[in-house]
Structure formats: C-alpha cells, structure tokens
Design a protein around this motif. Structure first.
Motif, short mmCIF file in Angstrom:
data_model
loop_
_atom_site.label_atom_id
_atom_site.label_comp_id
_atom_site.label_asym_id
_atom_site.label_seq_id
_atom_site.Cartn_x
_atom_site.Cartn_y
_atom_site.Cartn_z
N SER A 77 39.11 -41.15 8.29
CA SER A 77 38.43 -40.05 8.97
C SER A 77 39.11 -39.70 10.28
CB SER A 77 36.97 -40.43 9.26
OG SER A 77 36.24 -40.61 8.06
N VAL A 78 38.94 -38.44 10.65
CA VAL A 78 39.40 -37.94 11.94
C VAL A 78 38.26 -37.13 12.56
CG1 VAL A 78 40.46 -35.86 10.95
CG2 VAL A 78 41.26 -36.74 13.16
N TYR A 79 38.16 -37.20 13.87
CA TYR A 79 37.07 -36.57 14.58
C TYR A 79 37.62 -35.70 15.72
CZ TYR A 79 34.97 -40.62 12.33
OH TYR A 79 34.61 -41.57 11.41
N LEU A 80 36.83 -34.72 16.10
CA LEU A 80 37.17 -33.91 17.27
C LEU A 80 35.91 -33.73 18.09
CD1 LEU A 80 39.54 -32.35 18.61
CD2 LEU A 80 38.61 -30.29 17.52
N GLN A 81 35.89 -34.39 19.24
CA GLN A 81 34.80 -34.23 20.19
C GLN A 81 35.14 -33.07 21.11
OE1 GLN A 81 31.78 -35.88 20.59
NE2 GLN A 81 31.36 -34.42 22.23
N MET A 82 34.28 -32.06 21.13
CA MET A 82 34.53 -30.86 21.91
C MET A 82 33.48 -30.73 23.00
SD MET A 82 35.49 -28.27 18.76
CE MET A 82 33.95 -28.57 17.89
N ASP A 83 33.92 -30.83 24.23
CA ASP A 83 33.03 -30.72 25.39
C ASP A 83 33.35 -29.45 26.17
OD1 ASP A 83 33.52 -34.24 25.80
OD2 ASP A 83 31.83 -33.24 24.83
N SER A 84 32.40 -29.05 27.01
CA SER A 84 32.58 -27.85 27.84
C SER A 84 33.08 -26.68 27.01
CB SER A 84 33.55 -28.15 28.99
OG SER A 84 33.10 -29.22 29.78
N LEU A 85 32.42 -26.44 25.91
CA LEU A 85 32.87 -25.40 24.98
C LEU A 85 32.77 -24.02 25.62
CD1 LEU A 85 31.39 -26.85 21.72
CD2 LEU A 85 33.77 -26.13 22.01
N LYS A 86 33.71 -23.17 25.23
CA LYS A 86 33.79 -21.80 25.73
C LYS A 86 33.68 -20.84 24.55
CE LYS A 86 37.12 -23.29 29.26
NZ LYS A 86 38.49 -23.08 29.81
N PRO A 87 33.25 -19.60 24.81
CA PRO A 87 33.19 -18.63 23.71
C PRO A 87 34.53 -18.46 22.98
CG PRO A 87 31.97 -17.83 25.59
CD PRO A 87 32.66 -19.08 26.04
N GLU A 88 35.62 -18.59 23.70
CA GLU A 88 36.93 -18.44 23.06
C GLU A 88 37.30 -19.60 22.15
OE1 GLU A 88 36.22 -18.18 26.34
OE2 GLU A 88 37.84 -19.04 27.58
N ASP A 89 36.47 -20.66 22.12
CA ASP A 89 36.67 -21.75 21.17
C ASP A 89 36.08 -21.41 19.80
OD1 ASP A 89 35.98 -24.01 23.85
OD2 ASP A 89 37.95 -23.54 23.00
N THR A 90 35.38 -20.29 19.70
CA THR A 90 34.79 -19.90 18.44
C THR A 90 35.86 -19.68 17.38
OG1 THR A 90 32.86 -18.87 19.49
CG2 THR A 90 33.46 -18.09 17.28
N ALA A 91 35.71 -20.37 16.25
CA ALA A 91 36.70 -20.30 15.18
C ALA A 91 36.22 -21.15 14.01
CB ALA A 91 38.06 -20.81 15.67
N VAL A 92 36.94 -21.03 12.91
CA VAL A 92 36.79 -21.99 11.83
C VAL A 92 37.76 -23.13 12.11
CG1 VAL A 92 36.98 -22.43 9.37
CG2 VAL A 92 36.13 -20.22 10.17
N TYR A 93 37.25 -24.34 12.12
CA TYR A 93 38.06 -25.52 12.41
C TYR A 93 38.42 -26.23 11.11
CZ TYR A 93 37.42 -24.98 17.41
OH TYR A 93 37.47 -24.51 18.70
N THR A 115 35.19 -25.71 8.86
CA THR A 115 33.80 -25.69 9.32
C THR A 115 33.71 -24.73 10.51
OG1 THR A 115 31.93 -27.07 10.03
CG2 THR A 115 34.09 -27.70 10.87
N GLN A 116 32.68 -23.91 10.51
CA GLN A 116 32.55 -22.87 11.53
C GLN A 116 31.98 -23.45 12.82
OE1 GLN A 116 33.27 -19.36 11.39
NE2 GLN A 116 32.86 -19.54 13.59
N VAL A 117 32.63 -23.12 13.92
CA VAL A 117 32.13 -23.44 15.25
C VAL A 117 31.97 -22.12 16.01
CG1 VAL A 117 32.65 -24.53 17.46
CG2 VAL A 117 33.18 -25.73 15.32
N THR A 118 30.75 -21.88 16.47
CA THR A 118 30.46 -20.66 17.20
C THR A 118 29.88 -21.02 18.56
OG1 THR A 118 30.00 -19.48 15.14
CG2 THR A 118 29.23 -18.47 17.19
N VAL A 119 30.49 -20.47 19.61
CA VAL A 119 30.03 -20.74 20.97
C VAL A 119 29.56 -19.43 21.57
CG1 VAL A 119 30.64 -21.70 23.21
CG2 VAL A 119 31.77 -22.55 21.14
N SER A 120 28.29 -19.38 21.91
CA SER A 120 27.72 -18.17 22.50
C SER A 120 27.79 -18.23 24.01
CB SER A 120 26.28 -17.98 22.04
OG SER A 120 25.49 -19.04 22.52
N SER A 121 27.90 -17.07 24.63
CA SER A 121 28.00 -17.01 26.10
C SER A 121 26.64 -16.91 26.75
CB SER A 121 28.86 -15.82 26.50
OG SER A 121 28.31 -14.63 25.98
#
Length: 121
Positions: A77-93, A115-121
């Motif tokens: 397995s591989v993981y990605l911990q995403m902190d302090s997310l910004k709207p520009e990080d919105t994408a399919v990962y 997998t979809q990641v959506t960051v709202s402002s």
C-alpha cells in the motif's frame, strides 16, 4: 493480473486534511517505486509525490510541506496525507506503481482507477 485500488477521496473545505490510500493486489512478486499523480479538469496528469521501495519520498513544489507520502510494504500500500488543502488541489488522484509480477524479471507500470478529491473555498 495486478490491480491498484484507491480510496479515501472526498469533499473538504480549504485548510482541511484528507488521506488517500492505494492497495495493490494480484500476482505480485515485488513492488518498486510508488507514486501519486493527479489530473484536474482540462489539465494533464501530473506527478504529485513519489516514494522509493526504501521509503525515500520526493514531492513537487506545489505540495512540498503540505503533503506526505508513505508506504507499507507488508500491505502493498501507498498513502498520501494531504494537509492544508487548497482549492487548486482539486483533481482526480491516481496511484501508480512499478511492479514485478510473478514469472517476470522487470517492473512494469500499473495505474489505479483514481479517486476524486474536491476542495471547496
């Protein structure tokens, strides 16, 4: 047959955190480098972070200091911990990995379905 399956995407607000996971399964003999990519609407897929089989990570400048990639070789397995997310990080990962399957001696690239990641402002 090898499969990579991502999970953990979702909708969060700017400044929040999210963790995405990816597990590999199938006739796997060894997993070399693993990585996370992302693709925003209308843009090309881009590398976000990668990690060697020994656990050495690298990041693109846009996520350095905010994202942390890790892996668990015992769980493939591989993981990605995403902190302090910004709207520009919105994408399919997407996760990707170079995997040596049974009966072969060289690694081949495999991809997950995203997998979809959506960051709202």
């Amino acid at each position: 047959q090898v499969q990579l399956v991502e999970s953990g995407g979702g909708l969060v607000q700017a400044g929040e955190s999210l963790r995405v996971s990816c597990v590999a399964s199938g006739n796997i003999r060894d997993i070399k480098g693993m990585a996370w990519y992302r693709q925003a609407p209308g843009k090309q897929r881009e590398l976000v972070a990668s990690i060697t089989s020994e656990g050495k990570p690298t990041y693109v400048n846009a996520v350095e200091g905010r994202f942390t990639i890790s892996r668990d070789n015992t769980k493939a397995s591989v993981y990605l911990q995403m902190d302090s997310l910004k709207p520009e990080d919105t994408a399919v990962y997407y996760c990707g990995a170079h995997i040596i399957v049974g009966g072969r001696n060289w690694p081949y690239p495999y991809w997950g379905q995203g997998t979809q990641v959506t960051v709202s402002s």
